[in-house]
Design a protein around this motif. Structure first.
Motif, PDB file in Angstrom:
ATOM      1  N   GLN A 181      -5.031   9.351  -1.338  1.00 25.55           N
ATOM      2  CA  GLN A 181      -5.943   8.934  -0.274  1.00 25.55           C
ATOM      3  C   GLN A 181      -7.384   9.283  -0.600  1.00 25.55           C
ATOM      4  O   GLN A 181      -8.315   8.705  -0.028  1.00 25.55           O
ATOM      5  N   ASN A 185       0.830  -1.198   0.000  1.00 25.22           N
ATOM      6  CA  ASN A 185       0.000   0.000   0.000  1.00 25.22           C
ATOM      7  C   ASN A 185       0.866   1.251   0.000  1.00 25.22           C
ATOM      8  O   ASN A 185       2.101   1.175   0.026  1.00 25.22           O
ATOM      9  N   ARG A 245       0.299  12.285  -1.635  1.00 28.69           N
ATOM     10  CA  ARG A 245      -0.337  11.312  -0.744  1.00 28.69           C
ATOM     11  C   ARG A 245      -1.801  11.677  -0.499  1.00 28.69           C
ATOM     12  O   ARG A 245      -2.679  10.804  -0.472  1.00 28.69           O
ATOM     13  N   SER A 268       5.706   4.763   1.331  1.00 28.31           N
ATOM     14  CA  SER A 268       6.241   5.945   1.997  1.00 28.31           C
ATOM     15  C   SER A 268       7.318   5.566   3.006  1.00 28.31           C
ATOM     16  O   SER A 268       8.331   6.271   3.150  1.00 28.31           O
ATOM     17  N   GLU A 269       7.126   4.462   3.689  1.00 27.22           N
ATOM     18  CA  GLU A 269       8.130   4.004   4.658  1.00 27.22           C
ATOM     19  C   GLU A 269       9.432   3.630   3.968  1.00 27.22           C
ATOM     20  O   GLU A 269      10.522   3.964   4.450  1.00 27.22           O
ATOM     21  N   GLU A 311       1.257   3.526   2.325  1.00 29.26           N
ATOM     22  CA  GLU A 311       2.023   3.743   3.553  1.00 29.26           C
ATOM     23  C   GLU A 311       3.323   2.952   3.532  1.00 29.26           C
ATOM     24  O   GLU A 311       4.360   3.437   3.987  1.00 29.26           O
ATOM     25  N   GLU A 312       3.268   1.749   3.000  1.00 27.52           N
ATOM     26  CA  GLU A 312       4.477   0.944   2.916  1.00 27.52           C
ATOM     27  C   GLU A 312       5.467   1.572   1.931  1.00 27.52           C
ATOM     28  O   GLU A 312       6.676   1.594   2.179  1.00 27.52           O
ATOM     29  N   GLY A 355       9.056  10.937   3.342  1.00 31.33           N
ATOM     30  CA  GLY A 355       8.344   9.892   2.615  1.00 31.33           C
ATOM     31  C   GLY A 355       7.738  10.439   1.336  1.00 31.33           C
ATOM     32  O   GLY A 355       8.233  11.417   0.762  1.00 31.33           O
TER      33      GLY A 355
END
Length: 208
Positions: free
Chosen positions: A157, A130, A153, A135-136, A132-133, A147
């Protein structure tokens, strides 16, 4: 600018970055083009400026509910490493696009991605589950720990899709993604957050 207000003397800002094949804009019509927006560096760590920006867009849409589609360029700065940019592009092209629209867009200056150390971004991107992953992983690759860009982002979203990428020579060679958001696909809480309860209700009634 709305696609229904274009004249022979006016053209879309995004047309300086991308070529639109016949039929694409007609398929989105009427749509509202969002130009570039800027948030001062000292305000970029807060969501307040971005929230105010979106509320302004929402207020305009509430007054002109015919615009169900938003589109415009979102930039990925050259402050990101070549590896991070390549990874973001590969992920977005594989997981956050709409193929039926993407085939109608061509960048004026094609992005040529770099390689990650020891692997290929196109091989790593599908392994990410996803945003978030993603961005990490980008944050781990960046010296300052940043990120995925906040505005990009936010678009994603809201269900935004990225159709193409262009390198903008006139704007510090940033990497621009062409993003499209279909407001009719937003969940009611998101729509009410930006358009207000009455504006969201009027928007839904218009499109029903």
């Amino acid at each position: 600018m709305g696609t229904d207000t274009l004249t022979a003397k006016h053209r879309l800002y995004t047309s300086t970055l991308f070529r639109f094949r016949p039929g694409l804009l007609e398929s989105l019509h009427p749509a509202l083009e969002l130009g570039r927006s800027f948030v001062r560096p000292e305000r970029q760590k807060s969501y307040q400026a971005l929230l105010l920006l979106w509320k302004g867009i929402g207020r305009y849409v509430a007054r002109h509910p015919r615009y169900k589609t938003l589109f415009g360029p979102v930039s990925i700065s050259r402050d990101y490493s070549a590896a991070s940019r390549s990874l973001m592009v590969s992920y977005l092209e594989s997981s956050c696009t709409r193929p039926e629209l993407a085939h109608g867009v061509e960048p004026r200056r094609q992005y040529r991605g770099g390689r990650l150390q020891g692997t290929d971004a196109a091989l790593l991107a599908p392994l990410l589950r996803n945003l978030e992953e993603l961005s990490e992983v980008v944050a781990d690759m960046e010296a300052d720990g940043k990120g995925v860009p906040v505005l990009l982002r936010q678009y994603l979203q809201l269900g935004g899709a990225v159709l193409a990428f262009n390198v903008d020579r006139a704007f510090s060679n940033v990497l621009d993604g062409l993003v499209v958001v279909d407001l009719t696909r937003l969940a009611p809480p998101h729509l009410e957050k930006y358009l207000g309860r009455e504006g969201a209700a009027a928007f839904r009634a218009y499109h029903e």
